[in-house]
Design a protein around this motif. Structure first.
Motif, PDB file in Angstrom:
ATOM      1  N   LEU A 198       0.827  -1.207   0.000  1.00 22.22           N
ATOM      2  CA  LEU A 198       0.000   0.000   0.000  1.00 22.22           C
ATOM      3  C   LEU A 198       0.863   1.260   0.000  1.00 22.22           C
ATOM      4  O   LEU A 198       0.529   2.257  -0.651  1.00 22.22           O
ATOM      5  CB  LEU A 198      -0.932  -0.001   1.215  1.00 22.22           C
ATOM      6  N   VAL A 199       1.969   1.218   0.721  1.00 20.04           N
ATOM      7  CA  VAL A 199       2.893   2.359   0.721  1.00 20.04           C
ATOM      8  C   VAL A 199       3.511   2.545  -0.659  1.00 20.04           C
ATOM      9  O   VAL A 199       3.672   3.672  -1.139  1.00 20.04           O
ATOM     10  CB  VAL A 199       3.997   2.172   1.781  1.00 20.04           C
ATOM     11  N   LEU A 200       3.847   1.441  -1.310  1.00 17.71           N
ATOM     12  CA  LEU A 200       4.411   1.533  -2.660  1.00 17.71           C
ATOM     13  C   LEU A 200       3.421   2.190  -3.616  1.00 17.71           C
ATOM     14  O   LEU A 200       3.795   3.080  -4.399  1.00 17.71           O
ATOM     15  CB  LEU A 200       4.780   0.136  -3.165  1.00 17.71           C
ATOM     16  N   LEU A 201       2.163   1.779  -3.552  1.00 20.11           N
ATOM     17  CA  LEU A 201       1.145   2.374  -4.420  1.00 20.11           C
ATOM     18  C   LEU A 201       0.972   3.862  -4.122  1.00 20.11           C
ATOM     19  O   LEU A 201       0.864   4.685  -5.047  1.00 20.11           O
ATOM     20  CB  LEU A 201      -0.190   1.646  -4.236  1.00 20.11           C
ATOM     21  N   ALA A 202       0.946   4.211  -2.838  1.00 17.50           N
ATOM     22  CA  ALA A 202       0.803   5.616  -2.455  1.00 17.50           C
ATOM     23  C   ALA A 202       2.003   6.435  -2.923  1.00 17.50           C
ATOM     24  O   ALA A 202       1.856   7.582  -3.375  1.00 17.50           O
ATOM     25  CB  ALA A 202       0.637   5.728  -0.943  1.00 17.50           C
ATOM     26  N   SER A 203       3.189   5.855  -2.836  1.00 18.30           N
ATOM     27  CA  SER A 203       4.404   6.550  -3.268  1.00 18.30           C
ATOM     28  C   SER A 203       4.398   6.766  -4.779  1.00 18.30           C
ATOM     29  O   SER A 203       4.813   7.825  -5.268  1.00 18.30           O
ATOM     30  CB  SER A 203       5.643   5.745  -2.860  1.00 18.30           C
ATOM     31  N   LEU A 204       3.917   5.779  -5.512  1.00 16.62           N
ATOM     32  CA  LEU A 204       3.819   5.921  -6.967  1.00 16.62           C
ATOM     33  C   LEU A 204       2.789   6.987  -7.335  1.00 16.62           C
ATOM     34  O   LEU A 204       2.982   7.733  -8.305  1.00 16.62           O
ATOM     35  CB  LEU A 204       3.440   4.579  -7.597  1.00 16.62           C
ATOM     36  N   ASP A 205       1.705   7.062  -6.565  1.00 18.30           N
ATOM     37  CA  ASP A 205       0.703   8.106  -6.795  1.00 18.30           C
ATOM     38  C   ASP A 205       1.319   9.488  -6.633  1.00 18.30           C
ATOM     39  O   ASP A 205       1.104  10.387  -7.455  1.00 18.30           O
ATOM     40  CB  ASP A 205      -0.464   7.953  -5.818  1.00 18.30           C
ATOM     41  N   ARG A 206       2.090   9.657  -5.562  1.00 19.11           N
ATOM     42  CA  ARG A 206       2.718  10.955  -5.303  1.00 19.11           C
ATOM     43  C   ARG A 206       3.719  11.305  -6.397  1.00 19.11           C
ATOM     44  O   ARG A 206       3.816  12.458  -6.827  1.00 19.11           O
ATOM     45  CB  ARG A 206       3.415  10.931  -3.947  1.00 19.11           C
ATOM     46  N   LEU A 207       4.454  10.304  -6.858  1.00 19.18           N
ATOM     47  CA  LEU A 207       5.437  10.535  -7.914  1.00 19.18           C
ATOM     48  C   LEU A 207       4.746  10.954  -9.205  1.00 19.18           C
ATOM     49  O   LEU A 207       5.215  11.855  -9.914  1.00 19.18           O
ATOM     50  CB  LEU A 207       6.259   9.266  -8.143  1.00 19.18           C
ATOM     51  N   THR A 208       3.620  10.326  -9.498  1.00 18.43           N
ATOM     52  CA  THR A 208       2.867  10.667 -10.707  1.00 18.43           C
ATOM     53  C   THR A 208       2.346  12.097 -10.646  1.00 18.43           C
ATOM     54  O   THR A 208       2.393  12.840 -11.631  1.00 18.43           O
ATOM     55  CB  THR A 208       1.681   9.694 -10.886  1.00 18.43           C
ATOM     56  N   ILE A 209       1.860  12.486  -9.466  1.00 17.52           N
ATOM     57  CA  ILE A 209       1.344  13.847  -9.293  1.00 17.52           C
ATOM     58  C   ILE A 209       2.449  14.874  -9.506  1.00 17.52           C
ATOM     59  O   ILE A 209       2.264  15.899 -10.167  1.00 17.52           O
ATOM     60  CB  ILE A 209       0.725  14.008  -7.890  1.00 17.52           C
ATOM     61  N   ILE A 210       3.626  14.582  -8.956  1.00 17.92           N
ATOM     62  CA  ILE A 210       4.760  15.508  -9.093  1.00 17.92           C
ATOM     63  C   ILE A 210       5.183  15.637 -10.554  1.00 17.92           C
ATOM     64  O   ILE A 210       5.452  16.731 -11.054  1.00 17.92           O
ATOM     65  CB  ILE A 210       5.949  15.027  -8.235  1.00 17.92           C
TER      66      ILE A 210
END
Length: 216
Positions: A198-210
């Motif tokens: 779940l942390v990996l998915l959340a981190s990928l979400d943040r990276l995509t937003i950036i």
């Protein structure tokens, strides 16, 4: 924790419960049919193989998170936790497959020139692993505190780890305690994997937003 994280968390918990229910139930039925309740829970058997597999998955997931955090330019205290986690889960994966902790009681006994396997020290070794994990989580707590989505899974995983220790303490009394202890272990392992995934998915979400944010 945003709405997407909550949905993922709920779906993940339901999936973990369903997976473990099927795995444990079929393992018990298979063992009963073969005349050995512990058969599928023993070393190099179905449940243990799945346990080692998920520990390996968790290690790889933690390593991916480490690289994402490091590339994001965060301070070391924000990404060091994930590297320590990866190392720890790799060790636990190897331990599960090669039965390292099962032999530690013999090693301890060798200090005193005695065979202490009858004392069943395996549960104490597992408890020691848990204490080490708690220390790492506390010492590098900023990384954990920044991802609320993993908190419930870490809590459930820790509860199952405690259950493993408790029931393994009584496994010499009745084989049922050993089965319950092994069941707690696989459930805990899968919850730990879910936490990191779940942390990996959340981190990928943040990276995509950036990456998609328009330059000013």
């Amino acid at each position: 924790m945003n709405a997407k994280d909550k949905k993922r968390l709920l779906f993940g918990i339901i999936s973990v419960i369903f997976f473990n229910f099927i795995l444990i139930l079929t393992s018990i039925i298979s063992g009963i049919n073969k005349g050995n309740l512990m058969l599928r829970f023993g070393e190099h058997q179905t449940v243990t193989l799945f346990s080692g597999l998920f520990l390996g998955f968790t290690a790889m997931t933690s390593l991916f998170i480490y690289f994402l955090k490091r590339q994001a330019g965060l301070k070391s205290e924000r990404y060091a936790f994930w590297m320590f986690s990866a190392i720890g889960f790799i060790y636990l994966c190897l331990d599960e497959y090669f039965m390292a902790h099962e032999g530690i009681d013999n090693w301890v006994g060798s200090w005193f020139g005695k065979d202490v396997t009858y004392l069943n020290l395996d549960n104490l070794v597992i408890a020691f692993y848990g204490l080490v994990a708690l220390y790492v989580c506390y010492h590098l707590r900023r990384a954990v505190l920044s991802h609320k989505v993993m908190w419930p899974c870490l809590g459930l995983g820790g509860f199952c780890l405690a259950g493993t220790v408790v029931f393994h303490s009584f496994e010499k009394i009745n084989i049922i305690f050993e089965v319950v202890g092994e069941s707690f272990k696989i459930v805990g392992v899968t919850f730990f994997f879910l936490a990191y995934f779940l942390v990996l998915l959340a981190s990928l979400d943040r990276l995509t937003i950036i990456q998609t944010r328009p330059a000013e």
